[in-house]
Design an enzyme around this catalytic site. Structure first.
Site, PDB file in Angstrom:
ATOM      1  N   ASN A  15      46.917  12.548  37.020  1.00 53.16           N
ATOM      2  CA  ASN A  15      45.657  13.028  36.432  1.00 53.16           C
ATOM      3  C   ASN A  15      44.488  12.881  37.414  1.00 53.16           C
ATOM      4  O   ASN A  15      43.333  13.032  37.028  1.00 53.16           O
ATOM      5  CB  ASN A  15      45.336  12.248  35.166  1.00 53.16           C
ATOM      6  N   HIS A  62      44.891  11.796  21.236  1.00 59.22           N
ATOM      7  CA  HIS A  62      45.584  10.757  22.005  1.00 59.22           C
ATOM      8  C   HIS A  62      45.914   9.534  21.145  1.00 59.22           C
ATOM      9  O   HIS A  62      45.184   9.190  20.209  1.00 59.22           O
ATOM     10  CB  HIS A  62      44.646  10.343  23.143  1.00 59.22           C
ATOM     11  N   GLU A  74      39.713  15.900  20.987  1.00 61.38           N
ATOM     12  CA  GLU A  74      39.597  15.903  22.450  1.00 61.38           C
ATOM     13  C   GLU A  74      38.921  17.221  22.825  1.00 61.38           C
ATOM     14  O   GLU A  74      38.915  18.157  22.022  1.00 61.38           O
ATOM     15  CB  GLU A  74      40.992  15.823  23.095  1.00 61.38           C
ATOM     16  N   ASP A 127      36.564  13.249  22.880  1.00 60.09           N
ATOM     17  CA  ASP A 127      37.188  12.579  24.022  1.00 60.09           C
ATOM     18  C   ASP A 127      37.329  13.596  25.151  1.00 60.09           C
ATOM     19  O   ASP A 127      38.108  14.549  25.041  1.00 60.09           O
ATOM     20  CB  ASP A 127      38.557  12.040  23.576  1.00 60.09           C
ATOM     21  N   LYS A 150      40.801   9.264  35.541  1.00 57.92           N
ATOM     22  CA  LYS A 150      41.457  10.544  35.818  1.00 57.92           C
ATOM     23  C   LYS A 150      40.689  11.263  36.924  1.00 57.92           C
ATOM     24  O   LYS A 150      40.716  10.801  38.053  1.00 57.92           O
ATOM     25  CB  LYS A 150      41.636  11.300  34.514  1.00 57.92           C
TER      26      LYS A 150
HETATM   27  C1  LIG Z   1      44.282   8.860  29.374  1.00 55.20           C
HETATM   28  C2  LIG Z   1      43.609   9.138  28.077  1.00 55.20           C
HETATM   29  C3  LIG Z   1      42.919   8.130  27.389  1.00 55.20           C
HETATM   30  C4  LIG Z   1      42.970   6.696  27.789  1.00 55.20           C
HETATM   31  O1  LIG Z   1      42.212   6.435  28.923  1.00 55.20           O
HETATM   32  P1  LIG Z   1      42.667   5.223  29.868  1.00 55.20           P
HETATM   33  O2  LIG Z   1      41.493   4.961  30.713  1.00 55.20           O
HETATM   34  O3  LIG Z   1      43.860   5.732  30.608  1.00 55.20           O
HETATM   35  O4  LIG Z   1      43.017   4.077  28.951  1.00 55.20           O
HETATM   36  C5  LIG Z   1      42.221   8.487  26.263  1.00 55.20           C
HETATM   37  N1  LIG Z   1      42.227   9.745  25.798  1.00 55.20           N
HETATM   38  C6  LIG Z   1      42.907  10.722  26.409  1.00 55.20           C
HETATM   39  C7  LIG Z   1      42.880  12.101  25.861  1.00 55.20           C
HETATM   40  C8  LIG Z   1      43.634  10.451  27.558  1.00 55.20           C
HETATM   41  O5  LIG Z   1      44.343  11.414  28.146  1.00 55.20           O
END
Ligand SMILES: *Cc1c(COP(=O)(O)O)cnc(C)c1O
Length: 397
Positions: free
Chosen positions: A48, A134, A186, A215, A249
């Site tokens: 990512n 998620h 999201e 998100d 990411k």
């Molecule tokens: C990766 C992810 C998270 C979690 O984030 P981390 O920093 O990896 O704990 C939350 N929401 C989504 C949609 C993700 O892809």
């Protein structure tokens, strides 16, 4: 002890039978378009790190400088004595980037979701989730004790049905505090790579007086002006009470964030248990994230996004499908059957290509897939190698 181990062995055997067993693969190199696993160098299409910032000299230098000045560890939670300057700089940079009143960072995105949702909602409230959000959001919503409703993925009619129910329910509960209603989605979905209809969701949340949490884990850094995300791109940032994301990411570092009003952030500092009762992240992570946020807003960041777009266009024209109105580096090849997905991943690995088979519980049972992610750090040749290898698999794409 024997019966404990026997029981776990039984459970593990069951996972293997269902092709759901997972194991860690040790990587002996930095993450990037090429990774070393078991002495083999593989082209990596699973990360990512969409802009290749995890290994960018500016982020590494910022991390090293923070270690030199602030040490390797933070020593305590932020409220005790660990609120080191790099966290404050990071939060100022985030709030400016997302153009919100304030920001708060957590050790991970997972911790941000859990801390925030459980702080804001309780058993008298209602949370309405998109079916594909998620796991950290699902876990947080359950832990909050709020009444949960799930709407079909990106289905506005179903969302409105759930809102109507919530509205009736909160009116019927007289005497108590008014039930709050929180919608969570999201912006770009992590396993499908599609976008939520944010404009329409914002209209619905206003119609029913609900709160909205979005998100942006897979949009921050890549979508919209300067990579601010889909909410900014669509001009609805100021209609969203809670903007969440990860620093791990496209931003190339590690940690989670919440952006919103000063009141939201002050409240979370007082109430988010995953923030309060946890040692602050290492200052190096915060400094690297701040450098990542600066970078995505620079001319270099813009060039990296263009490069990513070119890789995606090349790949999609090679495998000859898929519409794409948005810049999204997640390309799921849905194979349904878990065994089929695993076999495809093995055959790609034989051709020195690393792509994970994503299975339940990350996606629904029977919705297993290869989840390809392209990054700006891949060359055009890398992308052609991937598309050629996929063609040899005869997956019926
Ligand atoms: C990766 C992810 C998270 C979690 O984030 P981390 O920093 O990896 O704990 C939350 N929401 C989504 C949609 C993700 O892809």
């Amino acid at each position: 002890m024997n019966s404990f181990t026997d029981e776990l062995d039984r459970r593990l055997a069951s996972l293997r039978e269902q092709n759901l067993f997972r194991e860690l693969r040790r990587v002996d190199s930095a993450t990037g378009p090429r990774i070393k696993i078991g002495g083999q160098t593989l082209l990596n299409f699973s990360s990512n790190d969409y802009l290749g910032l995890a290994n960018h000299p500016a982020l590494k230098a910022a991390a090293v400088a923070a270690i030199d000045q602030f040490g390797a560890g933070a020593g305590a939670s932020r409220l005790i004595c660990g609120s080191l300057a790099p966290f404050h700089e990071l939060e100022a940079a985030l709030a400016a980037f997302k153009m919100t009143g304030a920001a708060l960072t957590f050790s991970t995105g997972y911790a941000a979701a859990v801390g925030t949702i459980t702080a804001l909602l309780g058993k008298d409230d209602i949370i309405i989730l998109d079916k594909l959000v998620h796991a950290c959001i699902v876990d947080a919503a359950k832990l909050s004790g709020a009444k949960l409703r799930v709407f079909a993925h990106n289905d506005l009619n179903d969302l409105e049905d759930k809102l109507k129910w919530a509205d009736q329910f909160s009116k019927a509960e007289c005497g108590m505090r008014k039930a709050e209603i929180l919608i969570i989605t999201e912006s770009i979905f992590s396993m499908d790579g599609d976008a939520a209809p944010l404009l329409e969701i914002v209209a619905l949340k206003q119609k029913y007086g609900a709160w909205l949490m979005v998100d942006e884990a897979h949009a921050t850094g890549i979508i919209g002006h300067d990579g601010r995300g889909l909410a900014d791109e669509l001009g609805v940032s100021d209609q969203i009470e809670i903007q969440m994301g990860t620093l791990g990411k496209a931003l190339g570092a590690s940690g989670g964030y919440i952006c919103g009003s000063r009141a939201l952030i002050d409240f979370l500092v007082n109430r988010a248990r995953s923030f309060i009762f946890s040692t602050a992240p290492v200052p190096a992570a915060a400094a690297a994230a701040t450098a990542g946020i600066k970078l995505v807003q620079s001319a270099e960041g813009e060039a990296l996004r263009r490069q990513l777009q070119q890789r995606i266009t090349t790949f999609k024209s090679e495998i000859g499908n898929r519409k794409s109105e948005i810049l999204c580096a997640i390309i799921p090849l849905i194979l349904d059957d878990e065994e089929k997905a695993l076999a495809a991943a093995v055959r790609l690995r034989e051709q020195n290509i690393f792509v994970p088979a994503i299975r339940y519980p990350t996606v629904a049972r029977g919705a297993a897939r290869l989840r390809l992610t392209l990054t700006a750090a891949h060359t055009p040749e890398d992308v052609l190698q991937l598309s050629n290898a996929l063609k040899t698999l005869d997956l019926g794409l």
